[in-house]
Design an enzyme around this catalytic site. Structure first.
Site, PDB file in Angstrom:
ATOM      1  CB  SER A 195      24.671  84.722   9.928  1.00  0.00           C
ATOM      2  OG  SER A 195      25.183  85.418  11.759  1.00  0.00           O
ATOM      3  CB  SER A 232      25.763  83.025  13.793  1.00  0.00           C
ATOM      4  OG  SER A 232      25.198  82.873  13.121  1.00  0.00           O
ATOM      5  CE  LYS A 269      24.611  78.998  12.266  1.00  0.00           C
ATOM      6  NZ  LYS A 269      23.373  80.880  11.784  1.00  0.00           N
TER       7      LYS A 269
END
Length: 484
Positions: free
Chosen positions: A174, A150, A75
């Site tokens: 997330s 996210s 990420k």
């Protein structure tokens, strides 16, 4: 080699000299190019080729490498030296990291090749990966829908078969929520089980790095590498990892608690998937009972009244004075104001303002302090529940992937997307989303995830359960058809 393989089989192939790290990297980049329209991978690691060559030399020298040559995507809030780390924000658009996060370094030390960075909601604040300065990520199962957030980019790269595994971060769901919406596994470890050093903070008391994958054995493979104590993280726990994928035998005698408060408000597909999961567990010898955690109705409010104040504090460092984007101004104050006004997106600005308000004089006791009391009561209720069951179960999301733009103009509707996940972070517990079914919406199959929650430091139990369900043949993890 061709096609998508398990991470475990790729490592075995490299160690057996059936393929090379460079070949695996080339194949991963080709799949990324073929799936570029998803906007899941936002930057490439310029050092990936050199990393692959270095791993090849280490393998040739006989070095035992648990992740030999494995391509991994992380990420875009996990720092890796010499790569862009933008956190999906314009304010960090040109930032290149001078150091590497502990979790990422452990991947590299174990022989992995970090291919690049996955898209995300700006500063991990969102449930749809629509707020990124790099543009939205599309769901591989239906490109008109969101991948969740996210960590939507991390979930999408696995669901589209770009890589077999990825790392995300989970502050209120997330990792798990996008895993559910994209049909892959997503593990949120016990708070402190994986080092946060080098993870750009959103809410420091809630954030955790976690893996996404198609297979239980791949979750075990990654967690045995990235978990463990780190002296550079004051919240890191001394709990050596001992992960393995389980078998159906691990389900026999398992005491499962269904959280009663999670049974309302779900779509028909989610409800039927939960029912079929419970039937599979019973058939394998598990027992099932209902458990009540009344404080869950306050979890969303408490979560945002804790996460937003922490975000307000953590994001104060992004002012354009030392690193990142800087807007010119008449003086330092004007420059800082313009930098933050133009560098942060609307959702980040909203959360900073709400968090600052909740911490302000006269409101601290009314909001933040009361939320912390709910957090304590939630943790106590979970602990009481685990006196009578080994694991708790809920839907991961009350609905499958929603359409892009459907909730982006309604912050409260977007926040409610995390209704089944935020309590886990407040209590610091481990939880795993397992892809267990599908719901057909307008003729399109959309994945459904079921969440398993374990007591603190029982992360290994979750991976054993997932392996047991795989052994029963009921897990529905696979590459989205358009990219298979």
């Amino acid at each position: 080699m061709s096609g998508l393989h398990t991470a475990t089989s790729l490592v075995r192939a490299v160690l057996a000299r059936e393929t090379t790290p460079s070949d695996l990297l080339t194949e991963t980049l080709a799949r990324a190019e073929a799936a570029a329209a998803l906007n899941a991978l936002v930057s490439l690691n310029p050092h990936a080729g050199a990393q692959a060559e270095a791993v090849e030399a280490r393998v040739a020298a006989g070095e035992p490498l648990p992740l030999a040559g494995l391509p991994v995507i992380v990420k875009d809030n996990i720092n890796v030296t010499g790569t862009r780390t933008t956190c999906g924000s314009r304010i960090l658009d040109r930032y290149v990291s001078p150091y590497t996060a502990t979790a990422a370094q452990r991947l590299l030390d174990a022989g992995a090749v970090i291919v690049g960075k996955a898209n995300m909601d700006e500063f991990a604040m969102g449930s749809s990966t629509e707020s990124s300065a790099s543009g939205p990520t599309l769901n591989p199962w239906d490109t008109d829908r969101v991948p969740g957030g996210s960590s939507g980019g991390s979930a999408a790269v696995v669901a589209a078969g770009i890589s077999s595994v990825a790392l995300g971060s989970d502050t209120g769901g997330s990792v798990r929520q996008p895993a559910a919406l994209c049909g892959v596994y997503g593990l949120k470890p016990t708070y402190g089980r994986v080092s946060r050093y080098g993870l750009v903070a959103y809410a420091s008391s809630l954030d955790q790095i976690g893996p996404l994958a198609h297979h239980a054995e791949d979750l075990a493979l990654l967690m045995n590498v990235i978990a463990g104590h780190d002296p550079r993280d004051a919240t890191s726990l001394d709990a050596p990892p001992k992960f393995r994928a389980g078998t159906p035998d691990d389900l026999r005698g398992l005491r499962v608690g269904v959280i009663r408060e999670s049974l309302d408000g779900n779509t028909q597909g989610v409800t039927s998937t939960l029912t079929s999961t419970l039937d599979a567990l019973r058939s394998a010898g598990a027992t099932v009972q209902e458990i009540s955690i009344p404080e869950l109705k306050y979890a969303i409010a408490a979560y945002y009244l804790i996460a937003m104040p922490e975000a307000s504090s953590n994001l104060a460092r992004f002012d354009g004075m030392v690193y990142g984007h800087r807007e010119p101004g008449a003086d330092v104050t004007a420059s800082m104001t313009l930098t933050r006004e133009r560098g942060f997106g609307r959702e980040v600005q909203r959360r900073i303002m709400i968090g600052t308000y909740a911490l302000s004089s006269g409101y601290y006791d009314a909001y933040y302090s009361r939320a912390m009391k709910i957090r304590r009561r939630l943790a106590d209720s979970f602990a009481a529940a685990f006196q009578s069951v080994d694991v708790l179960i809920t839907p991961t999301s009350p609905f499958p992937a929603f359409r892009r733009g459907e909730k982006s103009s309604d912050p409260l509707a977007m926040y409610a997307a995390d209704v089944d996940t935020v309590a886990v972070n407040l209590a610091g517990l481990p939880a795993l989303s397992v892809p267990m079914g599908f719901e057909t919406v307008n003729g399109t199959e959309l994945p459904i995830g079921i969440q398993f929650i374990a007591p603190a430091l029982h992360d290994e139990l979750l991976v054993r359960i997932s392996g047991g369900l795989e052994g029963l043949g009921v897990v529905q993890a696979r590459v989205a058809p358009a990219f298979a």
